[in-house]
Design a protein around this motif. Structure first.
Motif, mmCIF file in Angstrom:
data_model
loop_
_atom_site.group_PDB
_atom_site.id
_atom_site.type_symbol
_atom_site.label_atom_id
_atom_site.label_comp_id
_atom_site.label_asym_id
_atom_site.label_seq_id
_atom_site.Cartn_x
_atom_site.Cartn_y
_atom_site.Cartn_z
ATOM 1 N N SER A 75 0.819 -1.202 0.000
ATOM 2 C CA SER A 75 0.000 0.000 0.000
ATOM 3 C C SER A 75 0.858 1.259 0.000
ATOM 4 O O SER A 75 1.933 1.301 0.605
ATOM 5 N N THR A 76 0.381 2.268 -0.692
ATOM 6 C CA THR A 76 1.054 3.556 -0.697
ATOM 7 C C THR A 76 0.804 4.257 0.640
ATOM 8 O O THR A 76 -0.334 4.330 1.093
ATOM 9 N N PRO A 77 1.844 4.756 1.312
ATOM 10 C CA PRO A 77 1.633 5.457 2.585
ATOM 11 C C PRO A 77 0.909 6.778 2.374
ATOM 12 O O PRO A 77 1.002 7.380 1.306
ATOM 13 N N HIS A 78 0.179 7.201 3.383
ATOM 14 C CA HIS A 78 -0.569 8.446 3.301
ATOM 15 C C HIS A 78 -0.329 9.287 4.550
ATOM 16 O O HIS A 78 0.007 8.771 5.611
ATOM 17 N N SER A 79 -0.524 10.589 4.391
ATOM 18 C CA SER A 79 -0.409 11.546 5.490
ATOM 19 C C SER A 79 -1.794 12.133 5.763
ATOM 20 O O SER A 79 -2.406 12.728 4.868
ATOM 21 N N ILE A 80 -2.265 11.957 6.985
ATOM 22 C CA ILE A 80 -3.604 12.414 7.369
ATOM 23 C C ILE A 80 -3.481 13.429 8.493
ATOM 24 O O ILE A 80 -2.779 13.188 9.483
ATOM 25 N N GLY A 81 -4.150 14.562 8.349
ATOM 26 C CA GLY A 81 -4.124 15.603 9.368
ATOM 27 C C GLY A 81 -5.479 15.818 9.996
ATOM 28 O O GLY A 81 -6.475 15.989 9.293
ATOM 29 N N PRO A 120 -1.867 0.906 7.163
ATOM 30 C CA PRO A 120 -0.445 0.627 6.898
ATOM 31 C C PRO A 120 0.313 1.830 6.353
ATOM 32 O O PRO A 120 -0.093 2.456 5.373
ATOM 33 N N GLY A 121 1.409 2.147 7.036
ATOM 34 C CA GLY A 121 2.283 3.208 6.558
ATOM 35 C C GLY A 121 1.742 4.610 6.708
ATOM 36 O O GLY A 121 2.374 5.570 6.259
ATOM 37 N N THR A 122 0.609 4.763 7.366
ATOM 38 C CA THR A 122 -0.025 6.078 7.469
ATOM 39 C C THR A 122 0.568 6.888 8.622
ATOM 40 O O THR A 122 0.777 6.375 9.720
ATOM 41 N N THR A 123 0.827 8.160 8.372
ATOM 42 C CA THR A 123 1.240 9.098 9.410
ATOM 43 C C THR A 123 0.064 10.001 9.726
ATOM 44 O O THR A 123 -0.537 10.592 8.822
ATOM 45 N N VAL A 124 -0.284 10.098 11.004
ATOM 46 C CA VAL A 124 -1.418 10.921 11.417
ATOM 47 C C VAL A 124 -0.902 12.114 12.215
ATOM 48 O O VAL A 124 -0.148 11.953 13.182
ATOM 49 N N LEU A 137 -0.528 17.067 3.157
ATOM 50 C CA LEU A 137 -1.514 16.096 3.621
ATOM 51 C C LEU A 137 -2.251 15.472 2.446
ATOM 52 O O LEU A 137 -2.613 16.158 1.483
ATOM 53 N N ASP A 138 -2.504 14.170 2.553
ATOM 54 C CA ASP A 138 -3.377 13.495 1.598
ATOM 55 C C ASP A 138 -4.841 13.646 2.007
ATOM 56 O O ASP A 138 -5.732 13.648 1.163
ATOM 57 N N SER A 153 -6.079 14.973 -1.330
ATOM 58 C CA SER A 153 -6.963 14.220 -2.214
ATOM 59 C C SER A 153 -8.362 14.097 -1.624
ATOM 60 O O SER A 153 -9.336 13.966 -2.360
ATOM 61 N N LEU A 154 -8.458 14.150 -0.286
ATOM 62 C CA LEU A 154 -9.758 14.095 0.381
ATOM 63 C C LEU A 154 -9.850 15.187 1.443
ATOM 64 O O LEU A 154 -8.935 15.368 2.248
ATOM 65 N N THR A 155 -10.964 15.902 1.447
ATOM 66 C CA THR A 155 -11.271 16.895 2.472
ATOM 67 C C THR A 155 -12.451 16.359 3.262
ATOM 68 O O THR A 155 -13.490 16.029 2.682
ATOM 69 N N THR A 156 -12.294 16.271 4.585
ATOM 70 C CA THR A 156 -13.273 15.511 5.366
ATOM 71 C C THR A 156 -13.611 16.199 6.689
ATOM 72 O O THR A 156 -12.921 17.121 7.136
#
Length: 236
Positions: A2-8, A31-35, A65-66, A97-100
């Protein structure tokens, strides 16, 4: 792999901590996600019920951020007229890529001009206020419209976050996280939504929150006025 993602996740004073900590628990297991927990400074932030939470980064130092996520809670009212915060959300939304959002965090997205012409949800007691900000209110637990994903009130943050993980990675990864968390809701009472609660209970809860909801409504009206005056609230 999986591609890692950055979530804020925006961490602000007087937020409802479960709006943030529910999604955090899900995201941190991907997996691989940084929060990142983001605020103006790295001083402890106090939630509406008194829990102290430490930001991990600031507006100035926040990396790309992704996904950007705005929780809700009483402190959301102040954010709707906080141009520094609204400008930060707009900047990060352009890159993500996503606004939530979760709960009344959607009203903050609306105040930033990001929900015009979009379907969105919020806590049931404030759902209709989204229309003032150019959004289409939808009474569902999780709503996706393009690159916008919004969750309803408080506990829906877990459902919301699992939906985000499925969108970023796969259904299989989201299902694995759900199983590890043993997320298998079986509430002791069938009253967790106006759709299933008794009329009397809904009326009592609405009356208890009426003064605060009126205060939120005035803030939403001011945010809508500023939004449309600036030209950010027009669709298209």
């Amino acid at each position: 792999m999986s591609t890692p993602h950055s979530i804020g996740l925006l961490l602000f004073p007087n937020l409802t901590q479960l709006d943030l900590t529910g999604p955090f628990e899900v995201f941190a297991r991907a997996p691989g996600t940084t929060v990142h927990l983001i605020w103006k400074t790295k001083e402890p932030v106090i939630s509406d019920r008194g829990m102290a939470i430490l930001p991990s980064t600031t507006f100035a130092d926040c990396p790309a951020l992704d996904v950007i996520c705005i929780p809700g809670g009483p402190g959301q009212i102040a954010l709707m007229e906080d141009e520094e915060t609204l400008a930060f959300i707009r900047r990060k939304s352009e890159q993500a890529s996503l606004t939530t959002s979760v709960c009344t965090g959607s009203l903050v997205l609306g105040a930033a001009g990001l929900l015009r012409g979009r379907k969105a949800t919020s806590h049931w007691a404030s759902l209709e206020q989204l229309a003032l900000l150019g959004a289409e209110p939808v009474s569902e637990r999780v709503v996706r419209d393009g690159n916008i994903i919004t969750g309803a009130g408080v506990t829906s943050g877990i459902d919301f976050a699992l939906s985000v993980v499925a969108a970023l990675y796969s259904d299989e990864i989201a299902q694995n996280i759900q199983l590890h968390m043993e997320y298998d809701p079986a509430p002791p009472f069938a009253c967790g939504s106006p759709r299933v609660a008794s009329k009397e209970l809904v009326e009592k809860a609405a009356a208890q929150a009426a003064l605060f909801i009126a205060k939120r409504l005035e803030a939403t009206k001011r945010a809508a006025s500023a939004l449309f005056s600036a030209g950010r609230g027009r669709s298209g």
